[in-house]
Design a protein around this motif. Structure first.
Motif, PDB file in Angstrom:
ATOM      1  N   ASN A 103       0.794  -1.222   0.000  1.00 10.80           N
ATOM      2  CA  ASN A 103       0.000   0.000   0.000  1.00 10.80           C
ATOM      3  C   ASN A 103       0.831   1.278   0.000  1.00 10.80           C
ATOM      4  O   ASN A 103       0.348   2.334   0.334  1.00 10.80           O
ATOM      5  N   GLU A 104       2.093   1.141  -0.400  1.00  9.43           N
ATOM      6  CA  GLU A 104       2.936   2.332  -0.368  1.00  9.43           C
ATOM      7  C   GLU A 104       2.435   3.351  -1.392  1.00  9.43           C
ATOM      8  O   GLU A 104       1.923   3.001  -2.444  1.00  9.43           O
ATOM      9  N   ASN A 105       2.672   4.564  -1.059  1.00  9.35           N
ATOM     10  CA  ASN A 105       2.366   5.666  -1.987  1.00  9.35           C
ATOM     11  C   ASN A 105       0.930   5.623  -2.492  1.00  9.35           C
ATOM     12  O   ASN A 105       0.628   6.056  -3.578  1.00  9.35           O
ATOM     13  N   LYS A 106       0.083   5.071  -1.676  1.00  5.13           N
ATOM     14  CA  LYS A 106      -1.280   4.838  -2.147  1.00  5.13           C
ATOM     15  C   LYS A 106      -1.972   6.121  -2.586  1.00  5.13           C
ATOM     16  O   LYS A 106      -2.594   6.192  -3.640  1.00  5.13           O
ATOM     17  N   PHE A 107      -1.812   7.133  -1.775  1.00  8.77           N
ATOM     18  CA  PHE A 107      -2.546   8.353  -2.072  1.00  8.77           C
ATOM     19  C   PHE A 107      -2.036   9.012  -3.351  1.00  8.77           C
ATOM     20  O   PHE A 107      -2.787   9.475  -4.187  1.00  8.77           O
ATOM     21  N   PHE A 108      -0.719   8.963  -3.496  1.00  7.97           N
ATOM     22  CA  PHE A 108      -0.137   9.525  -4.713  1.00  7.97           C
ATOM     23  C   PHE A 108      -0.672   8.793  -5.954  1.00  7.97           C
ATOM     24  O   PHE A 108      -1.104   9.391  -6.923  1.00  7.97           O
ATOM     25  N   PHE A 109      -0.673   7.482  -5.866  1.00  9.29           N
ATOM     26  CA  PHE A 109      -1.164   6.693  -7.000  1.00  9.29           C
ATOM     27  C   PHE A 109      -2.638   6.972  -7.267  1.00  9.29           C
ATOM     28  O   PHE A 109      -3.078   7.069  -8.386  1.00  9.29           O
ATOM     29  N   PHE A 110      -3.335   7.081  -6.194  1.00  8.10           N
ATOM     30  CA  PHE A 110      -4.761   7.333  -6.314  1.00  8.10           C
ATOM     31  C   PHE A 110      -5.003   8.617  -7.115  1.00  8.10           C
ATOM     32  O   PHE A 110      -5.781   8.652  -8.049  1.00  8.10           O
ATOM     33  N   ALA A 118      -2.851  10.110  -9.115  1.00 12.27           N
ATOM     34  CA  ALA A 118      -2.351   9.982 -10.485  1.00 12.27           C
ATOM     35  C   ALA A 118      -3.335   9.188 -11.333  1.00 12.27           C
ATOM     36  O   ALA A 118      -3.574   9.489 -12.497  1.00 12.27           O
ATOM     37  N   THR A 119      -3.921   8.161 -10.712  1.00 15.47           N
ATOM     38  CA  THR A 119      -4.801   7.281 -11.476  1.00 15.47           C
ATOM     39  C   THR A 119      -6.147   7.913 -11.740  1.00 15.47           C
ATOM     40  O   THR A 119      -6.674   7.857 -12.838  1.00 15.47           O
ATOM     41  N   TYR A 120      -6.702   8.476 -10.736  1.00 17.83           N
ATOM     42  CA  TYR A 120      -8.086   8.895 -10.850  1.00 17.83           C
ATOM     43  C   TYR A 120      -8.275  10.389 -11.041  1.00 17.83           C
ATOM     44  O   TYR A 120      -9.370  10.835 -11.320  1.00 17.83           O
ATOM     45  N   HIS A 169      -5.691  -1.511 -12.822  1.00 14.31           N
ATOM     46  CA  HIS A 169      -4.897  -0.297 -12.851  1.00 14.31           C
ATOM     47  C   HIS A 169      -4.928   0.312 -11.461  1.00 14.31           C
ATOM     48  O   HIS A 169      -5.967   0.748 -10.987  1.00 14.31           O
ATOM     49  N   TYR A 170      -3.773   0.332 -10.811  1.00 13.28           N
ATOM     50  CA  TYR A 170      -3.655   0.593  -9.390  1.00 13.28           C
ATOM     51  C   TYR A 170      -4.574  -0.374  -8.654  1.00 13.28           C
ATOM     52  O   TYR A 170      -5.514   0.004  -7.961  1.00 13.28           O
ATOM     53  N   ASP A 181      -4.118  -2.142  -6.130  1.00 14.51           N
ATOM     54  CA  ASP A 181      -4.096  -2.119  -4.661  1.00 14.51           C
ATOM     55  C   ASP A 181      -5.406  -1.566  -4.115  1.00 14.51           C
ATOM     56  O   ASP A 181      -5.936  -2.054  -3.119  1.00 14.51           O
ATOM     57  N   LEU A 186      -0.506  -0.052 -13.566  1.00 16.27           N
ATOM     58  CA  LEU A 186       0.097   1.260 -13.318  1.00 16.27           C
ATOM     59  C   LEU A 186       1.599   1.105 -13.076  1.00 16.27           C
ATOM     60  O   LEU A 186       2.411   1.822 -13.646  1.00 16.27           O
ATOM     61  N   SER A 212       1.305  11.867 -16.343  1.00 18.58           N
ATOM     62  CA  SER A 212       0.157  11.259 -15.677  1.00 18.58           C
ATOM     63  C   SER A 212       0.105   9.778 -16.001  1.00 18.58           C
ATOM     64  O   SER A 212       0.320   9.379 -17.136  1.00 18.58           O
ATOM     65  N   TYR A 213      -0.152   8.978 -14.984  1.00 23.00           N
ATOM     66  CA  TYR A 213      -0.304   7.547 -15.190  1.00 23.00           C
ATOM     67  C   TYR A 213      -1.762   7.117 -15.080  1.00 23.00           C
ATOM     68  O   TYR A 213      -2.057   5.965 -14.819  1.00 23.00           O
ATOM     69  N   SER A 214      -2.651   8.073 -15.238  1.00 26.51           N
ATOM     70  CA  SER A 214      -4.055   7.693 -15.222  1.00 26.51           C
ATOM     71  C   SER A 214      -4.319   6.812 -16.434  1.00 26.51           C
ATOM     72  O   SER A 214      -3.618   6.888 -17.456  1.00 26.51           O
ATOM     73  N   LEU A 215      -5.324   5.992 -16.319  1.00 29.98           N
ATOM     74  CA  LEU A 215      -5.646   5.052 -17.390  1.00 29.98           C
ATOM     75  C   LEU A 215      -5.867   5.764 -18.716  1.00 29.98           C
ATOM     76  O   LEU A 215      -5.336   5.369 -19.756  1.00 29.98           O
TER      77      LEU A 215
END
Lengths: 676, 242
Positions: free
Chosen positions: A12-19, A21-23, B130-131, B133, B159, B182-185
């Motif tokens: 779960n590292e860097n979860k918020f950052f990924f979140f 970036a992803t969304y 994608h992400y 986790d 991701l 950006s690595y968003s989908l």
């Protein structure tokens, strides 16, 4: 090892950052208020939606399409990967390019490769290999990162077995069904104003509403007129004692009777027109109109298997129609001055549009344009004769090129010439020269103002070199067939398509006979064939571009030079070789096939392609003309529909086959036993 | 090793009171996984969830969408998709985001039903997201709550694959700062020219992710990823970069 894997998704590292970036982006773009209820159960199957846009699958019913989609997969191949290896790969699925592109090439025995095609989105790969279950006959390599929709062999074969129309698509270069569909697409491209009834294509038998009004011969004119009045018809059929149709009496005939002072008690047959011009009920309305126009009449008896079942007037057809070619034609014939003629000529595109919307094909439209321009030509010369008096020597105005072939389009220019009777008398010849100089100069000017621009190549009757006696023309053609400079031959190729436009048609026929004998020369034909053999049809389409032989892209296509002209040249060379008198490209091809000198398949495909190309050109010209632009011969590949693109591609493919055939035929020389 | 796993599985199966039958099947299905097999021999399930709230403590799963990859080709006909009725309708804060209306959610099946069906449908597949986790955080939380334990399926994150792929070919993005990419989908799909699925529901995003997965698997390491183990190694961020 399992442990490592099972923790793969659990860190779960860097979860918020990924979140973020992803969304983050998704959040920003999801405010569409028009979005429909998002129920995944009604999510349209994207594969099915994709297939729906690809020929021939677009023709399938939703159920069959869904069944096919269930057998599809998505495959990804990076750029530079060999999908098919010539002589080795046996594909187990048909590949359709969803995104990306491939190059199809042939590996020659010496190790070099020949580029065959580029295929972009919606392009098929491996159909033949899958069909036959044999190793590929060429190689296919991705030129970009490419996603394919693949259709499993069993599903594909089953579909093709069950759906003859799909089989036709894959097995034949051209399918008439698709040709009809292209025409339909062209017709309805301009949605507005189209009533879609395909009126002109409808059988004339369906347009006849009333049963036939008739009378036996021998009744009086008065009696006949009364029947017509009671039945409210403009014509009456006269039958002989056996009941067979003898002739027809129309309103106009009755008017004539009054003008001539014929007694109303005279038998009706004194005023009837014979023979009865008739048309079989299964022929099209267009055919009926064309026949009336070319004969200068307004009524036709409609027959049902030879028996007269009704009478149809131009009025009946036009009533249903609105924009009327017949009216325009009549007004051209009635024009009394040039100004009226100019403005009437300007209405031609309107009529073409109306006919196109109503279901006329390019063959009909070319014919109509030809009939109209013949009428304009006749009118121009008639009006000129009114000013200049009669000709000192009988002559015939020859139309050459597209007009000579009956293939006028909206961007046609003038190609014409003049032929006159052979005379010995110097004085008459000089008078004729003065007369023709003035006449042709004026005629060419007026024609130009009637929408037929001057020919840039100078192939016009006001050019003294194209104003010759029969003997003069015979000599000219003899010189032309002996001409060794290919560019001269090419420049005058259109002359070989001459046809009588106005005047003494026998002169044109006499010349045709002599030219036919001259033009069979083998060496001449080889020179005449050069432009056709050297024409390089574009290789293919890739995305919105044309792919040329060398792989270069181009985004405008000269339909005339790259397509239509090749077919015209092809038909001309073969027609001259086999002494076919027809000048039109379609009639020439038909005739050549009938004579057994052109393979039936090749003739049919060439006719289909030619009809398609001319139709495409005409509809584009019309669109330009309606947008206030000058019609030309160019099209933008990006503006083509999927279907049109496929048809064009097939046409390009056909060009190469035609060239091969022509090469082979010209090598053979004159057929033994076919001497004069 | 598979022998050991199945023995272990049998051991677990011997304690029915402690392991829910569903999860026992899940463990059994995942037990035979062989990392040394080529990727084409594996079954993958690419999934996406829609959530009422991204916080794994408070959020609820509102829908699950997934599509299967076998033989390294996407099988669009083999897909899973369902809405989920939330326990707390009032608190479904991201209604607007997901365009899920209360009506459509209210008529949807409850999570225990959907999740049970989904876990069975996945079988022993490798899960891809994608992400992922985030998705797994929710799925495992609910699986534990409802069935006593989390999913045994191994997971792969597209991701991280994308990051590893782009970090290894910096020349392609010369001048662009990797950390601002950006690595968003949708950004990734655009950047790599993938076919676009404009709608953003769980199934469409799962399909989009499946395309990205196929793309990356074949592009990473110059196409030299053959086994699951290669893939696992390849998706790890390079040490010293970051």
């Amino acid at each position: 090892m399992e442990k490592a894997l099972s923790t793969l998704g659990r860190t779960n590292e860097n979860k918020f950052f990924f979140f973020l970036a992803t969304y983050g982006l998704a959040l920003a773009t999801q405010g569409d208020p028009m979005a429909r209820l998002n129920d995944p159960s009604v999510q349209p199957d994207f594969v099915q939606a994709y297939l729906k846009g690809v020929l021939p699958f677009s023709e399938l019913d939703p159920e069959t399409l869904a069944g096919l989609a269930a057998h599809c997969r998505v495959d990804f191949r990076p750029k530079g990967e060999l999908i098919m290896d010539q002589g080795k790969t046996v594909l187990d699925a048909v590949h359709l390019v969803q995104k990306g592109g491939v190059r199809v090439f042939f590996r020659e025995p010496d190790g070099t490769t020949t580029l065959l095609d580029y295929r972009g989105e919606k392009g098929f790969v491996g159909v033949a290999s899958v069909f036959q279950g044999t190793p590929a006959e060429f190689s296919v390599e991705t030129v970009e990162d490419t996603f394919f929709i693949t259709i499993a062999r069993e599903a594909f074969v089953a579909l093709v077995a069950a759906r003859p129309e799909a089989a036709g698509f894959f097995l034949r270069g051209f399918s008439e069904n698709y040709l009809a569909k292209v025409f339909e697409e062209l017709r309805f491209r301009r949605e507005a104003g189209s009533r879609g009834g395909a009126l002109y294509a409808r059988p004339v038998g369906q347009t006849v509403r009333r049963s036939v009004v008739d009378t036996p011969m021998g009744v009086s004119l008065r009696r006949a007129a009364r029947i017509m009045e009671e039945e409210r018809v403009g014509s009456i059929l006269i039958r002989d004692a056996s009941g067979a149709a003898m002739g027809v009496v129309t309103d106009r005939d009755l008017r004539r009777a009054v003008a001539l002072g014929v007694s109303v008690d005279a038998p009706v047959e004194t005023m009837m027109s014979v023979p009865v011009e008739s048309i079989e009920g299964s022929e099209s309305n267009f055919e009926a109109l064309a026949r009336m126009m070319s004969r200068g009449i307004h009524h036709l008896a409609v027959t049902d298997q030879g028996r007269v079942s009704g009478v149809i007037s131009s009025h009946d057809i036009l009533l249903e129609q609105g924009v009327s070619p017949m009216t325009l034609y009549r007004r051209i014939l009635d024009a009394r001055e040039f100004d009226a003629l100019y403005s009437l000529s300007g209405k031609l595109p309107l009529v073409v549009r109306a006919l196109l919307d109503e279901g006329a094909t390019s063959r009909d439209l070319n014919r109509l344009l030809t009939i109209m321009s013949d009428a304009i030509l006749r009118k121009v010369l008639e009006l000129l004769h009114r000013a200049y008096g009669p000709t000192p020597v009988p002559y015939c105005w020859l139309v050459l090129g597209g007009e000579g072939r009956g293939e006028r389009n909206l961007a046609s220019d003038q190609d014409n010439a003049l032929i006159f009777e052979d005379r010995e008398d110097e004085i008459i010849l000089r008078a004729a020269d003065i007369f023709f100089t003035a006449l042709t100069k004026k005629a060419v000017e007026h024609l130009a103002r009637c929408g037929l621009p001057r020919c840039p190549g100078g192939l016009m009757a006001d050019n003294p070199a194209l104003r010759l006696s029969l003997a003069g023309w015979t000599g000219r053609f003899a010189a032309l067939t002996a001409e060794h400079r290919p560019e001269e031959v090419a420049r005058h190729a259109a002359c070989f398509d001459f046809r009588a436009g106005h005047g003494q048609a026998s002169l044109a026929l006499a010349l045709r006979e002599r030219v036919t004998a001259l033009a069979r020369d083998r060496d001449f034909l080889a020179r005449l064939a050069e432009p056709c053999l050297e024409a390089d049809a574009p290789l293919s389409f890739f995305r919105n571009f044309l792919v040329e032989q060398d792989g270069a892209h181009q985004n405008a296509l000269d339909l005339k030079r790259r397509g239509i002209a090749v077919f015209v040249d092809f038909a001309r060379v073969l027609a001259l070789k086999h002494t076919v008198p027809e000048t039109g490209t379609l009639p020439r091809l038909t005739r050549l096939a009938e004579m057994g000198v052109l393979p039936v398949d090749l003739a049919r495909e060439a006719r289909d392609s030619f009809a398609f190309l001319t139709q495409l050109r005409l509809s584009r010209q019309l669109a330009r003309s309606e947008a206030g632009q000058a019609p030309d011969h160019f099209i933008d590949p990006a503006a083509l529909t999927d279907l049109e693109r496929r048809m064009l591609k097939d046409s390009f493919g056909l060009v190469r086959r035609m060239q091969d055939f022509l090469k082979m035929v010209l090598k053979e020389g004159p057929r033994p036993g076919a001497g004069e | 090793m598979p022998g050991l796993i199945s023995r272990l599985a049998r051991l677990f199966a011997g304690k029915p009171a402690e392991v829910h039958a569903l999860m026992a099947r899940n463990q059994e299905a995942c037990a035979g996984l062989n990392q040394a097999l080529p990727l084409a021999g594996h079954s993958f399930v690419v999934l996406d969830t829609e959530l009422s709230d991204m916080d794994v403590k408070t959020g609820e799963i509102l829908s699950i969408g997934a599509v299967r990859i076998e033989g390294l080709t996407i099988r669009p006909a083999a897909s899973f998709s369902s809405l989920v009725r939330p326990t707390d309708m009032a608190a479904t804060g991201s209604t607007l985001i997901h365009r899920l209306t209360p009506e459509s959610l209210e008529s949807a099946p409850a999570l225990d039903e959907v999740l049970a069906a989904f876990i069975d449908w996945c079988g022993g597949a490798v899960l891809v997201g994608h992400y992922i986790d985030l998705d797994m955080g929710f799925l495992n939380r609910e699986a534990r709550r409802l069935f006593g334990q989390g999913l045994a399926n191994p997971c792969i994150d597209t991701l991280r694959m994308a990051q590893a792929y782009e970090e290894r070919r910096p020349n392609a993005y010369l001048g662009a700062h990797l950390d601002t990419l950006s690595y968003s989908l949708s950004s990734l799909s655009l950047r790599h020219g993938l076919p676009d699925f404009p709608r953003h529901d769980a199934l469409a995003d799962a399909l989009q992710t499946a395309y990205l997965f196929l793309f990356l698997v074949k592009k990473m390491r110059g196409g030299r990823i053959v086994t699951l183990k290669d893939l696992w190694n390849a998706q790890r961020p390079r040490v010293g970069l970051g």
